[in-house]
Write a protein that holds these residues in place. Structure first.
Motif, PDB file in Angstrom:
ATOM      1  N   PRO A   1       7.461  -3.746  -4.601  1.00 41.19           N
ATOM      2  CA  PRO A   1       6.698  -3.297  -3.431  1.00 41.19           C
ATOM      3  C   PRO A   1       5.464  -2.496  -3.841  1.00 41.19           C
ATOM      4  O   PRO A   1       5.383  -1.285  -3.625  1.00 41.19           O
ATOM      5  CB  PRO A   1       7.706  -2.433  -2.661  1.00 41.19           C
ATOM      6  N   VAL A   2       4.503  -3.183  -4.482  1.00 41.33           N
ATOM      7  CA  VAL A   2       3.292  -2.513  -4.964  1.00 41.33           C
ATOM      8  C   VAL A   2       2.123  -2.809  -4.021  1.00 41.33           C
ATOM      9  O   VAL A   2       2.013  -3.914  -3.492  1.00 41.33           O
ATOM     10  CB  VAL A   2       2.954  -2.949  -6.415  1.00 41.33           C
ATOM     11  N   GLN A   3       1.308  -1.783  -3.814  1.00 39.29           N
ATOM     12  CA  GLN A   3       0.094  -1.970  -2.993  1.00 39.29           C
ATOM     13  C   GLN A   3      -1.052  -1.245  -3.667  1.00 39.29           C
ATOM     14  O   GLN A   3      -0.848  -0.171  -4.257  1.00 39.29           O
ATOM     15  CB  GLN A   3       0.289  -1.340  -1.611  1.00 39.29           C
ATOM     16  N   PHE A   4      -2.240  -1.837  -3.578  1.00 40.18           N
ATOM     17  CA  PHE A   4      -3.458  -1.192  -4.091  1.00 40.18           C
ATOM     18  C   PHE A   4      -4.270  -0.762  -2.870  1.00 40.18           C
ATOM     19  O   PHE A   4      -4.583  -1.579  -2.019  1.00 40.18           O
ATOM     20  CB  PHE A   4      -4.249  -2.170  -4.961  1.00 40.18           C
ATOM     21  N   ARG A   5      -4.542   0.540  -2.793  1.00 40.03           N
ATOM     22  CA  ARG A   5      -5.314   1.103  -1.674  1.00 40.03           C
ATOM     23  C   ARG A   5      -6.505   1.849  -2.248  1.00 40.03           C
ATOM     24  O   ARG A   5      -6.359   3.020  -2.626  1.00 40.03           O
ATOM     25  CB  ARG A   5      -4.458   2.086  -0.869  1.00 40.03           C
TER      26      ARG A   5
ATOM     27  N   VAL B   1      -2.607   3.548  -6.297  1.00 43.73           N
ATOM     28  CA  VAL B   1      -1.593   2.513  -6.493  1.00 43.73           C
ATOM     29  C   VAL B   1      -0.296   3.049  -5.906  1.00 43.73           C
ATOM     30  O   VAL B   1       0.135   4.163  -6.239  1.00 43.73           O
ATOM     31  CB  VAL B   1      -1.405   2.207  -7.998  1.00 43.73           C
TER      32      VAL B   1
ATOM     33  N   ASP C   1       6.351   1.269  -3.211  1.00 43.45           N
ATOM     34  CA  ASP C   1       7.185   1.536  -2.044  1.00 43.45           C
ATOM     35  C   ASP C   1       6.566   2.643  -1.187  1.00 43.45           C
ATOM     36  O   ASP C   1       7.287   3.537  -0.705  1.00 43.45           O
ATOM     37  CB  ASP C   1       8.576   1.975  -2.512  1.00 43.45           C
ATOM     38  N   GLY C   2       5.258   2.648  -1.082  1.00 40.77           N
ATOM     39  CA  GLY C   2       4.559   3.632  -0.247  1.00 40.77           C
ATOM     40  C   GLY C   2       4.238   4.950  -0.951  1.00 40.77           C
ATOM     41  O   GLY C   2       3.436   5.728  -0.458  1.00 40.77           O
TER      42      GLY C   2
ATOM     43  N   ASP D   1       2.625   7.323  -3.927  1.00 42.54           N
ATOM     44  CA  ASP D   1       1.465   7.263  -4.823  1.00 42.54           C
ATOM     45  C   ASP D   1       1.926   7.411  -6.280  1.00 42.54           C
ATOM     46  O   ASP D   1       2.447   8.455  -6.669  1.00 42.54           O
ATOM     47  CB  ASP D   1       0.494   8.393  -4.453  1.00 42.54           C
TER      48      ASP D   1
ATOM     49  N   ARG E   1       1.849 -12.741  -7.626  1.00 38.21           N
ATOM     50  CA  ARG E   1       1.237 -11.497  -7.155  1.00 38.21           C
ATOM     51  C   ARG E   1      -0.174 -11.330  -7.742  1.00 38.21           C
ATOM     52  O   ARG E   1      -1.096 -10.879  -7.088  1.00 38.21           O
ATOM     53  CB  ARG E   1       2.128 -10.333  -7.599  1.00 38.21           C
TER      54      ARG E   1
ATOM     55  N   ASP F   1      -2.650 -13.883  -6.245  1.00 38.10           N
ATOM     56  CA  ASP F   1      -3.047 -13.559  -4.874  1.00 38.10           C
ATOM     57  C   ASP F   1      -4.357 -12.771  -4.821  1.00 38.10           C
ATOM     58  O   ASP F   1      -4.990 -12.693  -3.772  1.00 38.10           O
ATOM     59  CB  ASP F   1      -1.944 -12.750  -4.173  1.00 38.10           C
TER      60      ASP F   1
END
Ligand code: DC
Length: 222
Positions: free
Chosen positions: A70-74, A78, A81-82, A84, A114, A117
């Motif tokens: 559950p990785v996200q780049f904002r 980084v 799971d929400g 930082d 991933r 994408d």
């Protein structure tokens, strides 16, 4: 495969490829993928779970984690799971764990889509070890960015000290050599220049010259 243009910048640890790739992406208005960050996020998740990839029972739990990470780049952040983890992924421990996980073929396979994408218009600059060979083999420009081990260890020391942390040159140099060896000798997607990559040794080159060289190569091919 997509026709969206990709520039692949591969190379050993601390060669400066992350900084260079981000600058090249900025100049071209392309997206940027730091593929090592994805391996590092998995490393943090594995460490948080107290798992050891050398134990086969633990590895059986790690493999599905890679596929469902559950990785996200904002922006600059980084998230795992929400939460930082931007700083946690930059430690030497996370780098060493990432390199140990990266030898496992099922882990690499789990992280493949991933990475793909990130290929979105108008284009992508991707840095890592196997961007040109495995993840984006149809990249229109493949660069293998390298520098001597001494220079790379010095850069890593400066980076760590720049964050206000203490750095031991000898320990960092040995870690870097061990990591190079593991990344180069692994059976799947080993670190080596592709046949069609342009090799750039930036040991004695300022960063803006490295970026300008790569942009020139890109312009020649666009
Ligand atoms: O680029 P980096 O130092 O942040 O990468 C950390 C580790 O992740 C590196 O030692 C090997 C692995 N890695 C990989 O095997 N393939 C990639 N494309 C990116 C990183």
């Amino acid at each position: 495969m997509s026709t969206c243009p990709v520039i692949a910048i591969d190379g050993p640890t601390a060669s400066g490829k992350g900084t260079v790739a981000a600058l090249v992406a900025g100049k071209l208005g392309y997206h940027y993928l730091d593929s090592g960050a994805i391996y590092r996020v998995l490393a943090v998740a594995v460490a948080q779970g107290g798992l050891n990839p050398d134990l086969s029972a633990d590895l059986q739990r790690i493999i599905p984690m890679a596929a469902n990470l559950p990785v996200q780049f904002r922006g600059d952040k980084v998230l795992l799971d929400g939460a930082d983890v931007s700083e946690a992924i930059r430690t030497e421990e996370a780098g060493v764990m990432a390199s140990r996980l990266a030898v496992v073929p099922e882990v690499r396979a789990g992280l493949l889509q991933r990475q793909r994408d990130f290929r979105q218009t108008p284009g992508l600059v991707a840095d890592g070890r196997d961007m040109g060979s495995v993840v984006f083999p149809d990249s229109f420009l493949k660069v293998f960015l390298t520098a001597s081990a001494q220079v790379r260890a010095e850069r890593r020391v400066n980076q760590i000290e720049g964050r206000g942390q203490k750095a031991d040159f000898q320990a960092i140099y040995s870690d870097l050599m061990a990591r190079d060896k593991r990344d180069t000798e692994r059976a799947v997607a080993p670190l080596k220049p592709c046949d069609d990559a342009l090799v750039l040794d930036c040991s004695n080159m300022p960063i803006d010259q490295v970026v300008a060289t790569i942009l020139n190569w890109a312009q020649e091919r666009i």
